[in-house]
Design an enzyme around this catalytic site. Structure first.
Site, PDB file in Angstrom:
ATOM      1  N   GLU A 216      75.356 141.135  92.813  1.00 56.94           N
ATOM      2  CA  GLU A 216      76.760 141.543  93.219  1.00 56.94           C
ATOM      3  C   GLU A 216      76.940 142.682  92.478  1.00 56.94           C
ATOM      4  O   GLU A 216      76.862 142.926  91.175  1.00 56.94           O
ATOM      5  CB  GLU A 216      77.639 140.307  92.810  1.00 56.94           C
ATOM      6  CG  GLU A 216      77.225 138.990  93.352  1.00 56.94           C
ATOM      7  CD  GLU A 216      76.236 138.196  92.474  1.00 56.94           C
ATOM      8  OE1 GLU A 216      75.662 138.852  91.371  1.00 56.94           O
ATOM      9  OE2 GLU A 216      76.134 136.735  92.386  1.00 56.94           O
TER      10      GLU A 216
ATOM     11  N   CYS B 183      68.736 138.089  91.769  1.00 51.37           N
ATOM     12  CA  CYS B 183      68.212 137.158  92.397  1.00 51.37           C
ATOM     13  C   CYS B 183      67.050 137.486  93.642  1.00 51.37           C
ATOM     14  O   CYS B 183      67.231 138.795  93.791  1.00 51.37           O
ATOM     15  CB  CYS B 183      69.235 136.377  93.188  1.00 51.37           C
ATOM     16  SG  CYS B 183      70.248 135.443  92.061  1.00 51.37           S
TER      17      CYS B 183
ATOM     18  N   HIS C 128      62.917 135.188  84.371  1.00 48.76           N
ATOM     19  CA  HIS C 128      64.165 136.016  84.451  1.00 48.76           C
ATOM     20  C   HIS C 128      64.380 136.265  85.818  1.00 48.76           C
ATOM     21  O   HIS C 128      65.319 137.093  86.033  1.00 48.76           O
ATOM     22  CB  HIS C 128      63.995 137.125  83.409  1.00 48.76           C
ATOM     23  CG  HIS C 128      63.784 136.814  82.055  1.00 48.76           C
ATOM     24  ND1 HIS C 128      62.343 136.513  81.414  1.00 48.76           N
ATOM     25  CD2 HIS C 128      64.659 136.748  81.132  1.00 48.76           C
ATOM     26  CE1 HIS C 128      62.409 136.145  80.176  1.00 48.76           C
ATOM     27  NE2 HIS C 128      63.845 136.572  79.936  1.00 48.76           N
TER      28      HIS C 128
ATOM     29  N   GLU D 298      83.271 134.529  99.505  1.00 47.04           N
ATOM     30  CA  GLU D 298      83.101 135.358  98.355  1.00 47.04           C
ATOM     31  C   GLU D 298      84.037 136.448  98.223  1.00 47.04           C
ATOM     32  O   GLU D 298      84.239 136.777  96.862  1.00 47.04           O
ATOM     33  CB  GLU D 298      81.689 135.421  97.806  1.00 47.04           C
ATOM     34  CG  GLU D 298      80.794 134.249  97.658  1.00 47.04           C
ATOM     35  CD  GLU D 298      79.282 134.850  97.223  1.00 47.04           C
ATOM     36  OE1 GLU D 298      78.915 133.605  96.556  1.00 47.04           O
ATOM     37  OE2 GLU D 298      78.938 135.596  97.765  1.00 47.04           O
TER      38      GLU D 298
ATOM     39  N   TYR E 266      69.718 127.797  94.349  1.00 45.48           N
ATOM     40  CA  TYR E 266      69.102 128.271  93.392  1.00 45.48           C
ATOM     41  C   TYR E 266      67.565 127.555  93.243  1.00 45.48           C
ATOM     42  O   TYR E 266      67.868 126.119  93.198  1.00 45.48           O
ATOM     43  CB  TYR E 266      69.937 128.237  92.298  1.00 45.48           C
ATOM     44  CG  TYR E 266      71.096 129.166  92.224  1.00 45.48           C
ATOM     45  CD1 TYR E 266      70.766 130.398  91.747  1.00 45.48           C
ATOM     46  CD2 TYR E 266      72.263 128.762  92.415  1.00 45.48           C
ATOM     47  CE1 TYR E 266      72.059 131.323  91.571  1.00 45.48           C
ATOM     48  CE2 TYR E 266      73.416 129.329  92.301  1.00 45.48           C
ATOM     49  CZ  TYR E 266      73.246 130.802  92.156  1.00 45.48           C
ATOM     50  OH  TYR E 266      74.223 131.433  92.191  1.00 45.48           O
TER      51      TYR E 266
ATOM     52  N   HIS F 149      74.781 135.735 101.382  1.00 43.96           N
ATOM     53  CA  HIS F 149      73.943 137.119 101.293  1.00 43.96           C
ATOM     54  C   HIS F 149      72.495 136.520 101.100  1.00 43.96           C
ATOM     55  O   HIS F 149      71.600 137.523 101.411  1.00 43.96           O
ATOM     56  CB  HIS F 149      74.438 137.448 100.026  1.00 43.96           C
ATOM     57  CG  HIS F 149      75.763 138.402  99.930  1.00 43.96           C
ATOM     58  ND1 HIS F 149      76.820 137.854  99.313  1.00 43.96           N
ATOM     59  CD2 HIS F 149      75.879 139.578 100.525  1.00 43.96           C
ATOM     60  CE1 HIS F 149      77.795 138.668  99.436  1.00 43.96           C
ATOM     61  NE2 HIS F 149      77.463 139.593 100.197  1.00 43.96           N
TER      62      HIS F 149
ATOM     63  N   ASP G  58      77.104 142.669  97.739  1.00 41.80           N
ATOM     64  CA  ASP G  58      75.750 142.701  97.091  1.00 41.80           C
ATOM     65  C   ASP G  58      75.062 143.831  97.388  1.00 41.80           C
ATOM     66  O   ASP G  58      74.983 144.576  98.648  1.00 41.80           O
ATOM     67  CB  ASP G  58      75.217 141.558  97.530  1.00 41.80           C
ATOM     68  CG  ASP G  58      75.556 140.263  96.799  1.00 41.80           C
ATOM     69  OD1 ASP G  58      76.447 140.048  96.470  1.00 41.80           O
ATOM     70  OD2 ASP G  58      74.510 139.317  96.734  1.00 41.80           O
TER      71      ASP G  58
ATOM     72  N   ASP H 194      58.674 134.261  86.146  1.00 37.94           N
ATOM     73  CA  ASP H 194      58.132 135.592  85.490  1.00 37.94           C
ATOM     74  C   ASP H 194      56.728 135.725  86.338  1.00 37.94           C
ATOM     75  O   ASP H 194      55.996 134.713  86.136  1.00 37.94           O
ATOM     76  CB  ASP H 194      58.179 135.794  84.084  1.00 37.94           C
ATOM     77  CG  ASP H 194      59.856 135.837  83.383  1.00 37.94           C
ATOM     78  OD1 ASP H 194      60.288 136.532  84.199  1.00 37.94           O
ATOM     79  OD2 ASP H 194      59.534 135.557  82.505  1.00 37.94           O
TER      80      ASP H 194
END
Length: 217
Positions: A184, A77, A146, A48, A105, A163, A52, A110
């Site tokens: 990031e 994240c 979120h 990448e 992912y 990461h 981070d 929340d």
């Protein structure tokens, strides 16, 4: 002009040479992380090529989350082990992961207690700390949300030099709950460009943070 005079064009390079790039000692980074500080963690320039900000979720206060949002892309994240995600009933976000680096992912969440819309720094930090708590239950979270959980691969950075795995490894190696908040770094410019290696070193030095690499040096 005298023999020892320096022309204006040559002055910066002649008077101050840039220091050689170096990461910080890993022991110092571990101590800082354990104490609740952010680390700047760089991955390979062939991968990448991004740095981070990573902090243990257990240490992620409202103020730290707000600061993190300000200096990053804002897509915050939280890396967790696969077994904990299963306990919290957080399946993959999509059945067919087409992400270039296979970042795992999951469904977003929340924390439902004492929060409002879920997007504020206070709400996102509360969600992060709840995800780090061994006492949290699936019913403590609403879906979607979120905060973006990521599934860390078993074996950590030895299995995948990402990461995500670095965040969980850092928590485990410093005796903290295995949940690391990450995002990031971006440059403070008009385009919001991604911070590369030297940008990250300058940022870390400005804020007194330790900088390490996911990959062996």
């Amino acid at each position: 002009m005298s023999p020892t005079a320096v022309s204006p064009r040559a002055a910066p390079a002649a008077l101050k040479r840039p220091a050689a790039f170096a990461f910080d000692p890993i022991d110092a980074a571990f101590a800082a992380f354990h104490a609740g500080e952010f680390l700047v963690v760089m991955d390979s320039e062939d991968r990448e090529n991004e740095g981070d900000l990573i902090i243990a979720a257990a240490h992620c206060t409202t103020e730290k989350m707000a600061w993190m949002i300000k200096h990053t892309s804002g897509y915050i994240c939280i890396a967790l082990p696969a077994e904990r995600l299963a306990e919290l009933d957080l399946p993959p976000m999509v059945p067919d992961n087409q992400d270039r680096h296979r970042t795992a992912y999951t469904v977003t969440v929340d924390y439902k207690h004492g929060t409002t819309t879920g997007i504020s720094a206070a709400d996102r930090s509360a969600t992060a700390r709840a995800l780090a708590s061994p006492d949290a239950l699936p019913s403590d979270f609403t879906r979607p949300g979120h905060m973006v959980p990521l599934r860390a691969r078993a074996g950590g950075v030895l299995a995948r030099m990402g990461h995500t795995e670095s965040a969980v490894d850092l928590c485990r190696l410093t005796g903290l709950p295995p949940a690391g908040v990450l995002c990031e770094l971006v440059n403070d410019d008009a385009q919001g460009t991604m911070a590369r290696r030297d940008d990250c070193r300058a940022f870390a030095d400005k804020w007194g943070l330790k900088m390490i690499s996911v990959t062996p040096s």
